[in-house]
Scaffold this active site. Structure first.
Site, PDB file in Angstrom:
ATOM      1  N   HIS A 172      26.870 -33.263 -33.553  1.00 56.32           N
ATOM      2  CA  HIS A 172      26.464 -31.858 -33.377  1.00 56.32           C
ATOM      3  C   HIS A 172      26.368 -31.446 -31.911  1.00 56.32           C
ATOM      4  O   HIS A 172      25.949 -30.320 -31.626  1.00 56.32           O
ATOM      5  CB  HIS A 172      25.112 -31.596 -34.056  1.00 56.32           C
ATOM      6  CG  HIS A 172      25.098 -31.881 -35.530  1.00 56.32           C
ATOM      7  ND1 HIS A 172      26.052 -31.386 -36.394  1.00 56.32           N
ATOM      8  CD2 HIS A 172      24.250 -32.622 -36.297  1.00 56.32           C
ATOM      9  CE1 HIS A 172      25.783 -31.811 -37.629  1.00 56.32           C
ATOM     10  NE2 HIS A 172      24.708 -32.567 -37.593  1.00 56.32           N
ATOM     11  N   ASP A 181      29.670 -37.901 -42.659  1.00 56.95           N
ATOM     12  CA  ASP A 181      28.261 -37.535 -42.659  1.00 56.95           C
ATOM     13  C   ASP A 181      28.101 -36.310 -43.571  1.00 56.95           C
ATOM     14  O   ASP A 181      29.043 -35.536 -43.740  1.00 56.95           O
ATOM     15  CB  ASP A 181      27.867 -37.174 -41.217  1.00 56.95           C
ATOM     16  CG  ASP A 181      26.379 -36.983 -41.011  1.00 56.95           C
ATOM     17  OD1 ASP A 181      25.728 -37.927 -40.548  1.00 56.95           O
ATOM     18  OD2 ASP A 181      25.882 -35.877 -41.309  1.00 56.95           O
ATOM     19  N   HIS A 231      26.618 -33.694 -43.039  1.00 56.04           N
ATOM     20  CA  HIS A 231      26.644 -32.456 -42.261  1.00 56.04           C
ATOM     21  C   HIS A 231      27.997 -32.279 -41.556  1.00 56.04           C
ATOM     22  O   HIS A 231      28.598 -33.255 -41.107  1.00 56.04           O
ATOM     23  CB  HIS A 231      25.520 -32.477 -41.212  1.00 56.04           C
ATOM     24  CG  HIS A 231      24.165 -32.684 -41.816  1.00 56.04           C
ATOM     25  ND1 HIS A 231      23.511 -33.900 -41.777  1.00 56.04           N
ATOM     26  CD2 HIS A 231      23.369 -31.834 -42.506  1.00 56.04           C
ATOM     27  CE1 HIS A 231      22.350 -33.781 -42.410  1.00 56.04           C
ATOM     28  NE2 HIS A 231      22.237 -32.547 -42.875  1.00 56.04           N
ATOM     29  N   ASP A 239      23.705 -40.121 -45.002  1.00 55.70           N
ATOM     30  CA  ASP A 239      22.964 -38.974 -45.551  1.00 55.70           C
ATOM     31  C   ASP A 239      23.712 -38.221 -46.658  1.00 55.70           C
ATOM     32  O   ASP A 239      23.209 -37.209 -47.168  1.00 55.70           O
ATOM     33  CB  ASP A 239      22.489 -38.020 -44.439  1.00 55.70           C
ATOM     34  CG  ASP A 239      23.579 -37.651 -43.459  1.00 55.70           C
ATOM     35  OD1 ASP A 239      24.755 -37.980 -43.718  1.00 55.70           O
ATOM     36  OD2 ASP A 239      23.257 -37.028 -42.419  1.00 55.70           O
TER      37      ASP A 239
END
Ligand SMILES: [Zn+2]
Length: 316
Positions: free
Chosen positions: A125, A162, A164, A239
């Site tokens: 990110h 991931d 995200h 995750d």
């Protein structure tokens, strides 16, 4: 080229376990994963490679000087610290530079040995001019730029699984045709704004093992044959697990294990080296996160035991 008994090179550093107070991000997972792998014999303690910090110049291949100045002088604004969502400290900065160096080392080892694992990294990110979502600097992007500059790789694929979206990585390589960014993630999750990767697979809430694996196999095979990377950077986020506090997909631990196997089989089969980093993992039970990460390393070990012909070796 790995022999049948070759062990997978494992890169890590004790300073990844940063004190961040009560937080959903279990920084102790890095130590717990290492301890479990050593205890069971998947990894020999003496064979662990200790990460060295990236240089400021290497970090500067991705990040803007003004942002780096703020990090170095500890002058991030209150808003910038809020967006980061972890307390900014010198220890966090130290861990971030080590993570960038660790991912770079893992990438080099993957190009030499076929597979290498970084027990850290995956801070996808982070953008050139700011950090967010626990990510101060983008270790994977830095590693790719360092190896590309040295001519070690010409074509790289980032396989970001991931839960995200890999927003920072997508933005960094948006105009770089040598790096193919692939992100398969939960659509209805952080980050709200998702700058386009070269390929984004937006998954519905509660997507389960079988639908997930079908999509992965199809898209991964397709991108490997189209882009022909020499190196795959695999962000093996834990995750995507059904009991993750920050995730909303429906994968089981078995499904995640199969996910890892698919990535190794397909990437190595296409002649690409695979550098793995752990990325996210916030299960209600930290033990689940640790087990999912350990499974990734076990799959890497099994994959490394098979013959591997690097794509580079086939070219003049
Ligand atoms: Zn994540």
């Amino acid at each position: 080229m790995p022999s049948p008994n070759a062990r997978v090179p494992i890169v890590w550093h004790p300073a990844y376990e940063v004190e961040i107070g009560p937080h959903v991000f279990p920084t102790q997972k890095y130590r717990l994963v290492r301890e479990r792998l050593v205890a069971e014999g998947t990894v020999a303690a003496a064979e662990l490679v200790e990460a060295q910090p990236a240089t400021d110049e290497e970090v500067g291949l991705v990040h803007d000087p003004a942002y780096l100045r703020k990090i170095t002088t500890g002058t991030l604004s209150l808003l910038e610290q809020q967006v980061l969502e972890v307390p900014f400290t010198p220890a966090l900065r130290g861990a971030a530079w080590l993570s960038a160096g660790g991912s770079t080392r893992a990438a080099r080892l993957a190009m030499e040995r076929g597979v290498a694992v970084h027990l850290g990294g995956g801070f996808h990110h982070a953008f050139p001019d700011h950090g967010e979502g626990f990510c101060l600097i983008n270790d994977v992007a830095i590693a790719i730029r360092v190896l590309a500059r040295e001519g070690i790789v010409q074509r790289v694929a980032v396989v970001d699984l991931d839960v995200h979206h890999g927003n920072g990585t997508a933005a960094i390589f948006r105009d770089d045709p040598s790096v193919f960014t692939f992100s398969m993630h939960q659509e209805n999750n952080y980050p709200a704004v998702k700058p386009p990767s070269d390929l984004d697979v937006n998954l519905k809430d509660a997507t389960g093992d079988s639908a997930y694996l079908q999509l992965l196999e199809r898209h991964l095979s397709d991108l490997l044959s189209r882009h022909q990377p020499e190196l795959v950077f695999y962000l093996a986020g834990a995750d995507a697990y059904r009991f993750d506090q920050l995730g909303g997909l429906g994968l089981s631990i078995e499904g995640l294990k199969r996910r890892d196997q698919v990535v190794f089989e397909r990437a190595l089969g296409a002649g690409a080296g695979v550098a793995v980093c752990l990325a996210g993992g916030y299960a209600h039970q930290t033990d689940d996160t640790v087990e999912i990460h350990c499974n990734t390393v076990r799959a890497a070990r099994d994959a490394a035991a098979r013959p591997f012909t690097p794509r580079g070796a086939l070219q003049p």
